[in-house]
Design a protein around this motif. Structure first.
Motif, short mmCIF file in Angstrom:
data_model
loop_
_atom_site.label_atom_id
_atom_site.label_comp_id
_atom_site.label_asym_id
_atom_site.label_seq_id
_atom_site.Cartn_x
_atom_site.Cartn_y
_atom_site.Cartn_z
N LYS A 1 -6.75 -2.23 1.20
CA LYS A 1 -6.46 -1.25 0.60
C LYS A 1 -7.55 -0.17 0.52
N SER B 1 1.44 3.20 -4.95
CA SER B 1 1.59 1.81 -5.21
C SER B 1 0.54 1.09 -5.93
N TYR C 1 -0.72 -1.50 7.25
CA TYR C 1 -0.10 -0.60 5.97
C TYR C 1 1.47 -0.69 5.86
N GLU C 2 1.93 -0.78 7.11
CA GLU C 2 3.39 -0.77 6.96
C GLU C 2 3.94 -2.16 6.76
N ARG D 1 -8.01 2.31 3.25
CA ARG D 1 -6.93 3.28 3.61
C ARG D 1 -7.14 4.73 3.70
N GLU E 1 13.22 -7.66 6.17
CA GLU E 1 11.97 -6.80 6.41
C GLU E 1 11.16 -8.05 7.16
N GLU F 1 5.81 -5.15 -0.26
CA GLU F 1 5.97 -4.69 -1.61
C GLU F 1 7.44 -4.35 -1.80
N ALA F 2 8.23 -3.90 -0.69
CA ALA F 2 9.68 -3.71 -0.95
C ALA F 2 10.38 -5.05 -1.24
N ILE G 1 2.29 -4.15 4.53
CA ILE G 1 1.97 -4.34 3.10
C ILE G 1 3.27 -3.57 2.34
N ASP G 2 3.59 -2.43 3.06
CA ASP G 2 4.73 -1.61 2.33
C ASP G 2 5.94 -2.44 2.17
N LEU G 3 6.17 -3.13 3.37
CA LEU G 3 7.26 -4.03 3.46
C LEU G 3 7.35 -5.21 2.47
#
Lengths: 104, 104
Positions: free
Chosen positions: A26, B2, A81-82, A29, B79, A88-89, A84-86
């Motif tokens: 992070k 986030s 990063y994608e 980033r 995901e 988090e979802a 990590i986004d997934l």
DNA sequence: TCAACATATTAGATATTTCTAATATAATAA
DNA sequence: TTATTATATTAGAAATATCTAATATGTTGA
């Protein structure tokens, strides 16, 4: 059709499976950073942080170059990063589910 | 923006960080399966596979329901397949890089 | 050259994961 | 009932990961 070895795949996930390593990712980033700028922002010792950087590097998640006496790390594969986004979802959905099951 | 806890995030990655668990997830890509259909396709013992299923369930990656004496597992958060695809992309790039560095 | 800084490496203690083998539970069929 | 099938749980051994403390290596500036 993909038949990539599950061992190789799980090795990458395992490298992401530590809170300090997520913290490092992070931090990176916004762009590359020398170790000297990473260290004060990470909740662990110098040698330990260096070891975590090695783990990330071994799995191709970060890369490094030397600049004088400093070492500059950066993200090598931005897919992380994608990913990590997934995650988090997924977590958000789990939290929602927990909430609604509590209110029943 | 986030700011999900790194501990929560790394827990999900950790759950994906084992070859047997990746194998299970790939098996479930085509649809739900009872444990009895998973077991013969997995390279580990019944009790061990059951433990791996529990790990995946604890992180919200799979879910299960009972059907008579059988237990049917399915993917809860799709995901996870995008994540595997992203990891495979990273690995392929690493392999290409290795190849080209060898031919120099 | 020498001291100071930046980072990596090592060794060993501790913690966590994984596996196996045995046993428990629950559903069904005889 | 009782035996059988399907799955989960447990305990402990073995393997692996993590952390700390000490030390090593490489760079730079005095």
């Amino acid at each position: 059709m993909s038949n990539m070895g599950n061992q190789l795949i799980s090795n990458v996930f395992k490298a992401l499976g530590h809170p300090t390593r997520i913290q490092i990712i992070k931090l990176l980033r916004k762009g590359e950073l020398c170790v000297c700028d990473i260290l004060p922002n990470i909740d662990s010792e110098q040698s330990n942080t260096s070891q975590h950087l090695t783990v990330l590097k071994n799995q191709g998640i970060v890369e490094s170059r030397k600049d004088g006496s400093k070492v500059i790390y950066s993200i090598k594969n931005k897919e992380v990063y994608e990913m990590i986004d997934l995650v988090e979802a997924i977590i958000l959905r789990q939290i929602e589910e927990t909430k609604s099951s509590l209110s029943k």
